[in-house]
Design an enzyme around this catalytic site. Structure first.
Site, PDB file in Angstrom:
ATOM      1  N   GLY A  21       0.743  -1.098   0.072  1.00  0.00           N
ATOM      2  CA  GLY A  21       0.027   0.016  -0.007  1.00  0.00           C
ATOM      3  C   GLY A  21       0.847   1.394  -0.110  1.00  0.00           C
ATOM      4  O   GLY A  21       0.480   2.292  -0.768  1.00  0.00           O
ATOM      5  N   LYS A  42      -5.017   1.126  10.161  1.00  0.00           N
ATOM      6  CA  LYS A  42      -5.058   0.988  11.595  1.00  0.00           C
ATOM      7  C   LYS A  42      -3.749   0.730  12.301  1.00  0.00           C
ATOM      8  O   LYS A  42      -3.711   1.032  13.594  1.00  0.00           O
ATOM      9  CB  LYS A  42      -5.918  -0.455  11.743  1.00  0.00           C
ATOM     10  N   GLU A 138      -2.998 -16.892  -3.601  1.00  0.00           N
ATOM     11  CA  GLU A 138      -3.141 -17.856  -2.597  1.00  0.00           C
ATOM     12  C   GLU A 138      -4.649 -18.458  -2.533  1.00  0.00           C
ATOM     13  O   GLU A 138      -4.941 -19.518  -1.922  1.00  0.00           O
ATOM     14  CB  GLU A 138      -3.104 -17.379  -1.063  1.00  0.00           C
ATOM     15  N   TYR A 160      -5.728 -17.314   6.409  1.00  0.00           N
ATOM     16  CA  TYR A 160      -5.389 -16.114   5.732  1.00  0.00           C
ATOM     17  C   TYR A 160      -6.117 -16.240   4.183  1.00  0.00           C
ATOM     18  O   TYR A 160      -6.688 -15.305   3.780  1.00  0.00           O
ATOM     19  CB  TYR A 160      -3.802 -15.861   5.182  1.00  0.00           C
ATOM     20  N   ASN A 259      12.069 -22.125  -3.046  1.00  0.00           N
ATOM     21  CA  ASN A 259      12.620 -21.372  -2.137  1.00  0.00           C
ATOM     22  C   ASN A 259      13.827 -21.554  -1.778  1.00  0.00           C
ATOM     23  O   ASN A 259      14.652 -20.410  -1.670  1.00  0.00           O
ATOM     24  CB  ASN A 259      11.800 -21.609  -0.817  1.00  0.00           C
ATOM     25  N   ARG A 283       5.464 -25.601   7.651  1.00  0.00           N
ATOM     26  CA  ARG A 283       4.246 -24.923   7.739  1.00  0.00           C
ATOM     27  C   ARG A 283       2.975 -25.603   7.791  1.00  0.00           C
ATOM     28  O   ARG A 283       3.061 -26.486   6.458  1.00  0.00           O
ATOM     29  CB  ARG A 283       4.339 -23.791   6.896  1.00  0.00           C
ATOM     30  N   PRO A 284       2.154 -25.705   8.617  1.00  0.00           N
ATOM     31  CA  PRO A 284       0.914 -27.055   8.226  1.00  0.00           C
ATOM     32  C   PRO A 284       0.295 -26.442   7.276  1.00  0.00           C
ATOM     33  O   PRO A 284       0.010 -25.332   6.935  1.00  0.00           O
ATOM     34  CB  PRO A 284       0.118 -26.744   9.795  1.00  0.00           C
ATOM     35  N   GLY A 285      -0.241 -27.388   6.240  1.00  0.00           N
ATOM     36  CA  GLY A 285      -0.948 -26.843   5.058  1.00  0.00           C
ATOM     37  C   GLY A 285      -0.290 -26.158   4.059  1.00  0.00           C
ATOM     38  O   GLY A 285      -0.904 -25.538   3.078  1.00  0.00           O
TER      39      GLY A 285
HETATM   40  P1  NAD Z   1       1.140  -5.522   5.090  1.00  0.00           P
HETATM   41  O1  NAD Z   1       0.832  -6.536   6.212  1.00  0.00           O
HETATM   42  O2  NAD Z   1       2.322  -4.940   4.973  1.00  0.00           O
HETATM   43  O3  NAD Z   1       0.009  -4.316   5.187  1.00  0.00           O
HETATM   44  C1  NAD Z   1      -1.300  -4.276   5.598  1.00  0.00           C
HETATM   45  C2  NAD Z   1      -1.719  -2.964   5.995  1.00  0.00           C
HETATM   46  O4  NAD Z   1      -3.062  -2.903   6.440  1.00  0.00           O
HETATM   47  C3  NAD Z   1      -0.849  -2.499   7.464  1.00  0.00           C
HETATM   48  O5  NAD Z   1      -0.549  -0.994   7.133  1.00  0.00           O
HETATM   49  C4  NAD Z   1      -2.004  -2.854   8.596  1.00  0.00           C
HETATM   50  O6  NAD Z   1      -1.745  -1.595   9.404  1.00  0.00           O
HETATM   51  C5  NAD Z   1      -3.125  -2.257   7.715  1.00  0.00           C
HETATM   52  N1  NAD Z   1      -4.476  -2.968   8.385  1.00  0.00           N
HETATM   53  C6  NAD Z   1      -4.652  -4.301   8.722  1.00  0.00           C
HETATM   54  N2  NAD Z   1      -5.901  -4.280   9.248  1.00  0.00           N
HETATM   55  C7  NAD Z   1      -6.546  -3.018   9.213  1.00  0.00           C
HETATM   56  C8  NAD Z   1      -7.669  -2.675   9.442  1.00  0.00           C
HETATM   57  N3  NAD Z   1      -8.754  -3.453  10.106  1.00  0.00           N
HETATM   58  N4  NAD Z   1      -7.942  -1.437   9.077  1.00  0.00           N
HETATM   59  C9  NAD Z   1      -7.234  -0.539   8.512  1.00  0.00           C
HETATM   60  N5  NAD Z   1      -6.072  -1.016   8.237  1.00  0.00           N
HETATM   61  C10 NAD Z   1      -5.416  -2.315   8.377  1.00  0.00           C
HETATM   62  O7  NAD Z   1       0.435  -6.277   3.829  1.00  0.00           O
HETATM   63  P2  NAD Z   1       1.037  -6.386   2.432  1.00  0.00           P
HETATM   64  O8  NAD Z   1       1.987  -7.284   2.071  1.00  0.00           O
HETATM   65  O9  NAD Z   1       1.396  -4.916   1.958  1.00  0.00           O
HETATM   66  O10 NAD Z   1      -0.321  -6.622   1.699  1.00  0.00           O
HETATM   67  C11 NAD Z   1      -1.333  -5.807   1.273  1.00  0.00           C
HETATM   68  C12 NAD Z   1      -2.466  -6.437   0.597  1.00  0.00           C
HETATM   69  O11 NAD Z   1      -1.874  -7.172  -0.542  1.00  0.00           O
HETATM   70  C13 NAD Z   1      -3.324  -7.409   1.575  1.00  0.00           C
HETATM   71  O12 NAD Z   1      -4.507  -7.420   1.232  1.00  0.00           O
HETATM   72  C14 NAD Z   1      -2.543  -9.021   0.958  1.00  0.00           C
HETATM   73  O13 NAD Z   1      -3.377  -9.776   1.286  1.00  0.00           O
HETATM   74  C15 NAD Z   1      -2.322  -8.431  -0.484  1.00  0.00           C
HETATM   75  N6  NAD Z   1      -1.141  -9.328  -1.115  1.00  0.00           N
HETATM   76  C16 NAD Z   1       0.077  -9.061  -0.580  1.00  0.00           C
HETATM   77  C17 NAD Z   1       0.880 -10.071  -1.304  1.00  0.00           C
HETATM   78  C18 NAD Z   1       2.411 -10.003  -0.860  1.00  0.00           C
HETATM   79  O14 NAD Z   1       3.073 -10.929  -1.156  1.00  0.00           O
HETATM   80  N7  NAD Z   1       3.021  -9.295   0.432  1.00  0.00           N
HETATM   81  C19 NAD Z   1       0.601 -10.519  -2.497  1.00  0.00           C
HETATM   82  C20 NAD Z   1      -0.590 -10.534  -2.943  1.00  0.00           C
HETATM   83  C21 NAD Z   1      -1.575  -9.823  -2.096  1.00  0.00           C
HETATM   84  O1  DAU Z   2       1.314 -15.537  -2.723  1.00  0.00           O
HETATM   85  C1  DAU Z   2       0.967 -14.000  -2.168  1.00  0.00           C
HETATM   86  C2  DAU Z   2       1.159 -14.203  -0.848  1.00  0.00           C
HETATM   87  O2  DAU Z   2       2.465 -14.297  -0.770  1.00  0.00           O
HETATM   88  C3  DAU Z   2       0.578 -13.073  -0.205  1.00  0.00           C
HETATM   89  O3  DAU Z   2      -0.884 -13.090  -0.295  1.00  0.00           O
HETATM   90  C4  DAU Z   2       0.959 -13.223   1.350  1.00  0.00           C
HETATM   91  O4  DAU Z   2       0.220 -11.833   1.988  1.00  0.00           O
HETATM   92  C5  DAU Z   2       2.300 -12.970   1.264  1.00  0.00           C
HETATM   93  O5  DAU Z   2       2.722 -13.172   2.741  1.00  0.00           O
HETATM   94  C6  DAU Z   2       3.001 -14.135   0.723  1.00  0.00           C
HETATM   95  O6  DAU Z   2       2.526 -15.507   1.374  1.00  0.00           O
HETATM   96  P1  DAU Z   2       3.572 -16.715   1.569  1.00  0.00           P
HETATM   97  O7  DAU Z   2       3.224 -17.550   2.610  1.00  0.00           O
HETATM   98  O8  DAU Z   2       4.002 -17.294   0.053  1.00  0.00           O
HETATM   99  O9  DAU Z   2       4.967 -15.864   1.738  1.00  0.00           O
HETATM  100  P2  DAU Z   2       5.965 -15.973   3.090  1.00  0.00           P
HETATM  101  O10 DAU Z   2       7.104 -14.968   2.891  1.00  0.00           O
HETATM  102  O11 DAU Z   2       5.577 -16.108   4.402  1.00  0.00           O
HETATM  103  O12 DAU Z   2       6.654 -17.655   2.645  1.00  0.00           O
HETATM  104  C7  DAU Z   2       7.049 -17.575   1.297  1.00  0.00           C
HETATM  105  C8  DAU Z   2       7.545 -19.034   1.384  1.00  0.00           C
HETATM  106  O13 DAU Z   2       8.809 -19.223   2.125  1.00  0.00           O
HETATM  107  C9  DAU Z   2       6.885 -20.278   1.447  1.00  0.00           C
HETATM  108  O14 DAU Z   2       6.700 -21.203   0.829  1.00  0.00           O
HETATM  109  C10 DAU Z   2       6.902 -20.356   3.083  1.00  0.00           C
HETATM  110  C11 DAU Z   2       8.610 -20.225   3.140  1.00  0.00           C
HETATM  111  N1  DAU Z   2       9.101 -19.639   4.564  1.00  0.00           N
HETATM  112  C12 DAU Z   2       8.527 -18.725   5.103  1.00  0.00           C
HETATM  113  C13 DAU Z   2       9.042 -18.373   6.011  1.00  0.00           C
HETATM  114  C14 DAU Z   2       8.483 -16.950   6.883  1.00  0.00           C
HETATM  115  C15 DAU Z   2      10.132 -20.417   4.962  1.00  0.00           C
HETATM  116  O15 DAU Z   2      10.715 -21.602   4.512  1.00  0.00           O
HETATM  117  N2  DAU Z   2      10.525 -20.052   6.259  1.00  0.00           N
HETATM  118  C16 DAU Z   2      10.089 -19.083   6.794  1.00  0.00           C
HETATM  119  O16 DAU Z   2      10.647 -18.737   7.724  1.00  0.00           O
END
Ligand code: NAD
Ligand code: DAU
Length: 350
Positions: A21, A42, A138, A160, A259, A283-285
């Protein structure tokens, strides 16, 4: 039929102090085209006003940005903000899969009730704004073969992902039932600056800088499709401006990596040894693979621009240069979370 490209001047960006964002806010304000943004956030553990500092310190951009601290599930707060917007881009969510396994409730409150409050406020607004729901790959679940397309079944497998799928379905229901002008994006795994160090890439970079163990889940052969954060933000903007009402668009990075290979690249860039890696309880699941077909969004003119090697270099450099940012994030409740998530995993690691 080609959709007209729309221009929006007053945006409400919910969750705008988070990772993606804040990049979106930075990029839109950086265009200096007069767009005004209200950020509603928030400031949960993942929200961070420091992510908005580059805009606050630029007087021209600061004049076009208002920050409101609050919850998207607060209807009294949300109503007037949505009434004043031409478009709403909803990033707000609890975003970490591991935390959704430990404590799912906040995921449902924000991902389902919060989205519902936003949709009701859009419906009630005299000049209904366009609504964009930021969702995730996801929702398709683990993709054994091929690439998921927008019409494929939703098979979320973590709390999630289930909350994100529920949010999307609510959006769809408001388009069909109430004629709301809404669109949905499904982005793939995003990386880059300002990424909270609970996630794989920033966790492993920051742990490696400190020579701490790197907890790799299971065999590390799970596959993710990586998307640089500014490409994700640009994809969202392309859908906001050009997406057809009621449609969903994949935003695919097109960089499928195991990874293990991602971790090896990070270690190479940091000059750190593989011996830091610990194979820990999975990680479960755990979804084995994510992969999406991005051709629908390509037809709107969006393609990712960042190659993985350059994006990883930029990300590693950013964490090396911004230690104060991530050390502050890794304070407060961080140690308690880390112990809960990794303590026994690391003690029984191989
Ligand atoms: P993030 O956790 O960094 O940011 C989430 C933001 O939402 C934070 O600033 C938090 O304070 C705010 N927030 C949470 N609950 C709230 C509420 N009830 N009211 C107002 N604000 C609230 O997450 P991100 O990685 O920037 O992801 C942003 C969006 O993109 C999410 O919807 C996530 O599902 C989606 N997304 C993320 C990824 C990724 O890889 N990070 C990939 C695909 C989609
Ligand atoms: O695919 C989009 C999603 O990507 C978003 O919707 C989520 O918000 C974002 O968190 C991300 O989800 P993942 O679960 O894929 O991301 P994460 O960084 O937690 O994990 C990436 C991969 O690495 C996954 O296969 C789990 C593995 N992992 C993650 C962590 C945190 C590890 O092996 N060790 C770790 O400690």
């Amino acid at each position: 039929m080609t959709e007209p490209v729309r221009a929006y001047r007053r945006l409400l960006v919910t969750g705008g102090a988070g990772f993606i964002g804040s990049c979106y806010v930075r990029d839109v304000l950086g265009r200096r085209d007069g767009t005004e943004i209200t950020v509603l956030d928030k400031l949960t553990y993942a929200g961070n006003e420091a992510n908005l500092a580059p805009m606050t310190s630029d007087p021209e951009q600061a004049a076009r940005m208002t920050v409101v601290i609050g919850d998207i599930a607060d209807a009294d707060l949300v109503g007037p903000l949505i009434g004043a917007a031409d478009a709403v881009v909803n990033f707000a969510a609890e975003s970490h899969v591991d935390r959704s396994i430990l404590d799912p409730e906040a995921f449902l409150r924000t991902g389902v009730i919060g989205v519902h409050v936003l949709l009701e406020a859009c419906r009630a607004a005299p000049a209904r704004p366009r609504f964009l729901q930021v969702s995730t790959d996801e929702v398709y679940g683990s993709i054994d073969q091929g690439h998921a397309r927008e019409d494929d079944r939703l098979e979320p497998r973590s709390p999630y992902a289930a909350a994100k799928a529920a949010g999307e379905l609510l959006v769809r229901s408001y388009v069909v039932t109430h004629g709301l002008d809404a669109v949905v994006t499904r982005g793939s795994n995003t990386y880059g600056p300002f990424h909270h160090p609970e996630k794989l890439i920033p966790l492993f970079i920051t742990n490696a800088i400190d020579d701490r163990p790197l907890p790799m889940y299971g065999d590390g052969l799970q596959r993710r499709d990586w998307l640089y954060v500014s490409d994700h933000a640009a994809g969202i903007d392309a859908v906001l401006r050009g997406g057809a009402t009621g449609e969903t668009y994949n935003i695919a990075g097109g960089v499928e990596m195991a990874n293990r290979d991602t971790i090896a690249l990070l270690l190479e860039r940091l000059g750190k040894p593989w011996s830091l890696v610990r194979q820990v309880e999975d990680r479960p699941g755990h979804d084995r693979r994510y992969a999406m077909d991005g051709s629908k969004l390509a037809a709107l003119g969006w393609l990712p621009t960042m190659d993985f090697a350059t994006g990883l270099d930029a990300t590693v450099d950013w964490y090396l240069e911004n230690e104060a940012w991530w050390r502050a994030v890794r304070s407060g409740d961080w140690d308690a979370y880390y112990e809960r998530q990794y303590g026994s995993r690391l003690r029984t690691a191989t």
